[in-house]
Design a protein around this motif. Structure first.
Motif, mmCIF file in Angstrom:
data_model
loop_
_atom_site.group_PDB
_atom_site.id
_atom_site.type_symbol
_atom_site.label_atom_id
_atom_site.label_comp_id
_atom_site.label_asym_id
_atom_site.label_seq_id
_atom_site.Cartn_x
_atom_site.Cartn_y
_atom_site.Cartn_z
ATOM 1 N N GLU A 128 0.818 -1.208 0.000
ATOM 2 C CA GLU A 128 0.000 0.000 0.000
ATOM 3 C C GLU A 128 0.855 1.262 0.000
ATOM 4 O O GLU A 128 1.954 1.285 0.541
ATOM 5 C CB GLU A 128 -0.956 0.018 1.192
ATOM 6 C CG GLU A 128 -0.283 0.004 2.546
ATOM 7 C CD GLU A 128 -1.260 -0.026 3.704
ATOM 8 O OE1 GLU A 128 -2.491 -0.043 3.485
ATOM 9 O OE2 GLU A 128 -0.784 -0.038 4.856
ATOM 10 N N TYR A 129 0.322 2.297 -0.657
ATOM 11 C CA TYR A 129 0.938 3.623 -0.733
ATOM 12 C C TYR A 129 2.346 3.577 -1.340
ATOM 13 O O TYR A 129 3.240 4.305 -0.908
ATOM 14 C CB TYR A 129 0.968 4.289 0.647
ATOM 15 C CG TYR A 129 -0.383 4.371 1.301
ATOM 16 C CD1 TYR A 129 -1.360 5.256 0.828
ATOM 17 C CD2 TYR A 129 -0.707 3.533 2.366
ATOM 18 C CE1 TYR A 129 -2.607 5.307 1.419
ATOM 19 C CE2 TYR A 129 -1.960 3.590 2.961
ATOM 20 C CZ TYR A 129 -2.903 4.477 2.483
ATOM 21 O OH TYR A 129 -4.154 4.524 3.065
ATOM 22 N N CYS A 130 2.545 2.728 -2.314
ATOM 23 C CA CYS A 130 3.847 2.597 -2.974
ATOM 24 C C CYS A 130 3.797 3.187 -4.386
ATOM 25 O O CYS A 130 2.740 3.286 -4.991
ATOM 26 C CB CYS A 130 4.257 1.128 -3.055
ATOM 27 S SG CYS A 130 4.552 0.375 -1.437
ATOM 28 N N VAL A 131 4.991 3.531 -4.908
ATOM 29 C CA VAL A 131 5.122 4.049 -6.261
ATOM 30 C C VAL A 131 6.202 3.240 -6.968
ATOM 31 O O VAL A 131 7.286 3.031 -6.418
ATOM 32 C CB VAL A 131 5.503 5.546 -6.265
ATOM 33 C CG1 VAL A 131 5.646 6.057 -7.694
ATOM 34 C CG2 VAL A 131 4.479 6.367 -5.502
ATOM 35 N N SER A 132 5.891 2.786 -8.180
ATOM 36 C CA SER A 132 6.841 1.989 -8.964
ATOM 37 C C SER A 132 6.848 2.513 -10.395
ATOM 38 O O SER A 132 5.817 2.511 -11.066
ATOM 39 C CB SER A 132 6.416 0.521 -8.934
ATOM 40 O OG SER A 132 7.299 -0.268 -9.690
ATOM 41 N N PHE A 133 8.026 2.948 -10.876
ATOM 42 C CA PHE A 133 8.062 3.541 -12.207
ATOM 43 C C PHE A 133 9.392 3.319 -12.915
ATOM 44 O O PHE A 133 10.420 3.098 -12.298
ATOM 45 C CB PHE A 133 7.729 5.037 -12.144
ATOM 46 C CG PHE A 133 8.700 5.890 -11.369
ATOM 47 C CD1 PHE A 133 9.697 6.590 -12.035
ATOM 48 C CD2 PHE A 133 8.597 6.010 -9.999
ATOM 49 C CE1 PHE A 133 10.580 7.404 -11.336
ATOM 50 C CE2 PHE A 133 9.477 6.807 -9.290
ATOM 51 C CZ PHE A 133 10.479 7.504 -9.960
ATOM 52 N N ARG A 134 9.302 3.334 -14.248
ATOM 53 C CA ARG A 134 10.442 3.217 -15.173
ATOM 54 C C ARG A 134 11.319 2.001 -14.889
ATOM 55 O O ARG A 134 12.548 2.068 -14.992
ATOM 56 C CB ARG A 134 11.275 4.498 -15.166
ATOM 57 C CG ARG A 134 10.510 5.684 -15.705
ATOM 58 C CD ARG A 134 11.370 6.908 -15.924
ATOM 59 N NE ARG A 134 10.522 8.050 -16.192
ATOM 60 C CZ ARG A 134 10.420 9.120 -15.398
ATOM 61 N NH1 ARG A 134 11.131 9.209 -14.309
ATOM 62 N NH2 ARG A 134 9.610 10.092 -15.724
ATOM 63 N N ASN A 135 10.704 0.887 -14.545
ATOM 64 C CA ASN A 135 11.430 -0.366 -14.357
ATOM 65 C C ASN A 135 11.463 -1.137 -15.670
ATOM 66 O O ASN A 135 10.570 -1.002 -16.495
ATOM 67 C CB ASN A 135 10.774 -1.192 -13.247
ATOM 68 C CG ASN A 135 10.877 -0.503 -11.912
ATOM 69 O OD1 ASN A 135 11.954 -0.405 -11.345
ATOM 70 N ND2 ASN A 135 9.759 0.000 -11.410
ATOM 71 N N GLY A 136 12.501 -1.960 -15.841
ATOM 72 C CA GLY A 136 12.664 -2.756 -17.045
ATOM 73 C C GLY A 136 13.780 -2.225 -17.916
ATOM 74 O O GLY A 136 13.557 -1.432 -18.820
ATOM 75 N N ARG A 137 14.985 -2.659 -17.641
ATOM 76 C CA ARG A 137 16.150 -2.211 -18.402
ATOM 77 C C ARG A 137 16.944 -3.415 -18.868
ATOM 78 O O ARG A 137 16.839 -4.494 -18.309
ATOM 79 C CB ARG A 137 17.029 -1.318 -17.525
ATOM 80 C CG ARG A 137 16.318 -0.058 -17.086
ATOM 81 C CD ARG A 137 17.042 0.706 -15.989
ATOM 82 N NE ARG A 137 18.461 0.823 -16.237
ATOM 83 C CZ ARG A 137 19.363 0.898 -15.257
ATOM 84 N NH1 ARG A 137 18.989 0.845 -13.998
ATOM 85 N NH2 ARG A 137 20.646 1.023 -15.539
ATOM 86 N N GLY A 138 17.743 -3.230 -19.858
ATOM 87 C CA GLY A 138 18.529 -4.336 -20.386
ATOM 88 C C GLY A 138 17.691 -5.201 -21.308
ATOM 89 O O GLY A 138 16.493 -4.986 -21.489
ATOM 90 N N GLU A 139 18.318 -6.197 -21.878
ATOM 91 C CA GLU A 139 17.643 -7.046 -22.857
ATOM 92 C C GLU A 139 16.562 -7.926 -22.236
ATOM 93 O O GLU A 139 15.532 -8.186 -22.843
ATOM 94 C CB GLU A 139 18.681 -7.934 -23.563
ATOM 95 C CG GLU A 139 18.117 -8.754 -24.687
ATOM 96 C CD GLU A 139 19.170 -9.579 -25.407
ATOM 97 O OE1 GLU A 139 18.783 -10.360 -26.289
ATOM 98 O OE2 GLU A 139 20.373 -9.452 -25.074
ATOM 99 N N PHE A 140 16.760 -8.392 -20.993
ATOM 100 C CA PHE A 140 15.851 -9.378 -20.416
ATOM 101 C C PHE A 140 15.063 -8.903 -19.199
ATOM 102 O O PHE A 140 14.356 -9.677 -18.572
ATOM 103 C CB PHE A 140 16.625 -10.649 -20.045
ATOM 104 C CG PHE A 140 17.291 -11.298 -21.232
ATOM 105 C CD1 PHE A 140 16.542 -11.901 -22.213
ATOM 106 C CD2 PHE A 140 18.671 -11.266 -21.359
ATOM 107 C CE1 PHE A 140 17.152 -12.492 -23.314
ATOM 108 C CE2 PHE A 140 19.297 -11.856 -22.449
ATOM 109 C CZ PHE A 140 18.534 -12.463 -23.437
ATOM 110 N N GLY A 141 15.178 -7.651 -18.812
ATOM 111 C CA GLY A 141 14.417 -7.157 -17.666
ATOM 112 C C GLY A 141 12.926 -7.135 -17.968
ATOM 113 O O GLY A 141 12.503 -6.576 -18.973
ATOM 114 N N ASP A 142 12.106 -7.752 -17.089
ATOM 115 C CA ASP A 142 10.655 -7.825 -17.328
ATOM 116 C C ASP A 142 10.015 -6.443 -17.397
ATOM 117 O O ASP A 142 9.173 -6.174 -18.235
ATOM 118 C CB ASP A 142 9.967 -8.636 -16.235
ATOM 119 C CG ASP A 142 10.206 -10.124 -16.366
ATOM 120 O OD1 ASP A 142 10.670 -10.576 -17.426
ATOM 121 O OD2 ASP A 142 9.937 -10.839 -15.382
#
Length: 193
Positions: free
Chosen positions: A91-105
């Motif tokens: 709760e009350y979390c922020v997640s952004f701009r994830n996923g880098r490299g060739e295999f990052g989900d």
């Protein structure tokens, strides 16, 4: 060289942390009734695997864990990954701009794993600009997802198709704005034996 912080066991409290620039997960948890709150985790990047396995926060397994007021961004894999935890709260979390490299989900919130009725609850969270889905069931079920906001996802804002192997999840009062694929929710039911 590896994870920033690794907690194994029960009833740990991780609070007021800034964790970044690790080769593995920023914060890794395996255990029950652990609390992670008021923390920031970013720029965790698994260079040797093309970005495949460095999450901001990963709860590998356990029950009744809580993630509260955490900001997770620019990690090579997922922002917050609940993998095989059950009965947990985010709760009350922020997640952004994830996923880098060739295999990052590049998932903002990976809310479960395939075939697991997790019973996790996600509420009052924000995800944006993640490479893949901002919120995904990842093949799991029995999730309760409400009052969350998604925008700018590379794929779906909310990807909760479920499967015949898991209990359907409940999504209520969530917002999806300018997500590439919008919302992907398919009602499912358990197969009859």
């Amino acid at each position: 060289a590896g994870r920033g912080i690794a907690l194994e066991g029960d009833h740990h409290v991780a609070r007021n942390l800034v964790v970044h620039s690790n080769h593995g997960d920023g914060i890794f948890v395996r255990g029950n009734h652990n609390l992670i709150e008021d923390s920031i985790t970013y720029d965790n990047y698994s260079r040797s695997t093309g970005g495949e396995s460095a999450d901001g926060v990963k709860i590998d397994s356990g029950e009744g864990n809580v993630i509260r007021r955490v900001v997770s961004y620019a990690n090579s894999d997922d922002g917050i990954d609940l993998w095989a935890t059950t009965g947990s709260l985010v709760e009350y979390c922020v997640s952004f701009r994830n996923g880098r490299g060739e295999f990052g989900d590049g998932m903002g919130f990976k809310m479960s794993r395939g075939g697991l009725d997790s019973g996790n609850v996600l509420r009052f969270n924000v995800a944006f600009d993640n490479r893949s889905h901002n919120f995904t069931d990842n093949g799991g079920g029995a999730l309760t997802v409400y009052n969350n906001t998604s925008f700018g996802a590379g794929w779906a804002g909310f990807h909760v198709p479920g499967s015949s192997e898991v209990t359907p999840s409940t999504l209520t009062n969530n917002i999806s704005f300018r997500d590439t694929e919008g919302v992907k929710v398919v009602p499912t039911s358990r197969s009859e034996e």
